[in-house]
Design an enzyme around this catalytic site. Structure first.
Site, PDB file in Angstrom:
ATOM      1  N   GLY A   1       0.847  -1.169   0.092  1.00  0.00           N
ATOM      2  CA  GLY A   1      -0.077  -0.014  -0.040  1.00  0.00           C
ATOM      3  C   GLY A   1       0.889   1.042   0.022  1.00  0.00           C
TER       4      GLY A   1
ATOM      5  CD  GLN B   1       3.374   6.451   2.466  1.00  0.00           C
ATOM      6  OE1 GLN B   1       2.447   5.673   2.066  1.00  0.00           O
ATOM      7  NE2 GLN B   1       4.313   5.493   2.802  1.00  0.00           N
TER       8      GLN B   1
ATOM      9  CB  CYS C   1       5.201   3.080   7.692  1.00  0.00           C
ATOM     10  SG  CYS C   1       4.417   4.403   6.548  1.00  0.00           S
ATOM     11  CG  LEU C   2       7.258   0.821   2.170  1.00  0.00           C
ATOM     12  CD1 LEU C   2       7.045   0.829   0.901  1.00  0.00           C
ATOM     13  CD2 LEU C   2       8.426  -0.115   2.801  1.00  0.00           C
TER      14      LEU C   2
ATOM     15  CG  HIS D   1      -0.963   2.216   7.593  1.00  0.00           C
ATOM     16  ND1 HIS D   1      -0.150   1.836   8.805  1.00  0.00           N
ATOM     17  CD2 HIS D   1      -0.162   2.763   6.740  1.00  0.00           C
ATOM     18  CE1 HIS D   1       1.075   2.281   8.481  1.00  0.00           C
ATOM     19  NE2 HIS D   1       1.112   2.851   7.260  1.00  0.00           N
ATOM     20  CD  GLU D   2      -1.053   3.152   2.981  1.00  0.00           C
ATOM     21  OE1 GLU D   2      -0.411   1.976   3.193  1.00  0.00           O
ATOM     22  OE2 GLU D   2      -0.571   4.119   2.382  1.00  0.00           O
TER      23      GLU D   2
ATOM     24  CG  HIS E   1       0.452   7.758   5.026  1.00  0.00           C
ATOM     25  ND1 HIS E   1       1.650   8.243   5.692  1.00  0.00           N
ATOM     26  CD2 HIS E   1       0.489   6.327   5.028  1.00  0.00           C
ATOM     27  CE1 HIS E   1       2.531   7.265   6.091  1.00  0.00           C
ATOM     28  NE2 HIS E   1       1.830   6.073   5.744  1.00  0.00           N
TER      29      HIS E   1
END
Length: 214
Positions: free
Chosen positions: A88, A93, A136-137, A178-179, A182
């Site tokens: 995702g 990001q 998370c990335l 979660h996304e 962001h």
């Protein structure tokens, strides 16, 4: 991006670890709105912002229309997510403050099943809450348990601009939440204790400083 459920969650099952948080597998998600082709000459891998980059705290703006420029962004996001072994990714990001998410919860031995969320909304979150180990990335190499609703209904525009509604449960529900955090300038570490959060962000800042000095 979840390193597992979402942008940003690691793999849809813990063995493939394709994204941001190592976690137990959730139920299969219904993935719709994917284009026929998964690769395109125009796709490009973009840089993923790493905390504490202040751009990650921006609140993303709604998209006016789904056009070729937006689809090119989503193509790039998908390519970037796959390259980073994620499942995702939110547009912010990669430095674009638009309310756009890409995701793929396909298992390790399954064909890719990309999904695209434009202007997503969470409706009717479940009263049942449970923990998932998230990562998370944009917060690489750190994982912490986060409590979230275990299900919700979502409304969004897909890759072609068609409005859709569906029910997300388990890993899918965690990932989309979660996304969507962001998109509102929130990182998963904002859901843990201040002491843990400050320790993580301090370590990331130190790592970036050392990398810049090399």
């Amino acid at each position: 991006m979840v390193n597992a459920a979402f942008s940003g969650v690691e793999a849809a099952d813990s063995q493939r670890q394709r994204h941001w948080w190592a976690t137990m597998a959730g139920p299969d998600a219904r993935l719709t709105g994917a284009p026929a082709g998964l690769t395109s000459p125009r796709m490009a891998i973009r840089e993923i912002l790493i905390a504490p980059d202040p751009r990650l705290r921006e609140v993303s703006t709604p998209v006016d229309k789904v056009d070729e420029a937006l689809r090119a962004l989503m193509d790039d996001m998908l390519e970037t997510m796959y390259d980073a072994k994620g499942i995702g990714l939110a547009a912010i990001q990669v430095g674009v403050p638009k309310r756009v998410i890409v995701m793929d919860l396909a298992g390790e031995d399954e064909e890719p099943r990309p999904q695209f969320f434009v202007n997503p909304e969470i409706l009717d979150p479940s009263a049942d809450v449970g923990p998932y180990q998230e990562g998370c990335l944009s917060v690489p190499d750190f994982f912490e348990d986060v409590d979230r609703p275990l299900g919700c209904r979502i409304r969004y525009l897909d890759y072609d601009g068609t409005e859709r509604e569906e029910v997300a449960e388990g890993l899918f529900a965690v990932c989309i939440q979660h996304e969507m955090d962001h998109l509102n300038g929130i990182l998963f570490v904002d859901h843990i204790s201040r002491l843990k959060r400050e320790r993580i962000l301090k370590k990331l800042k130190k790592d970036q400083r050392l990398a810049a000095a090399e």
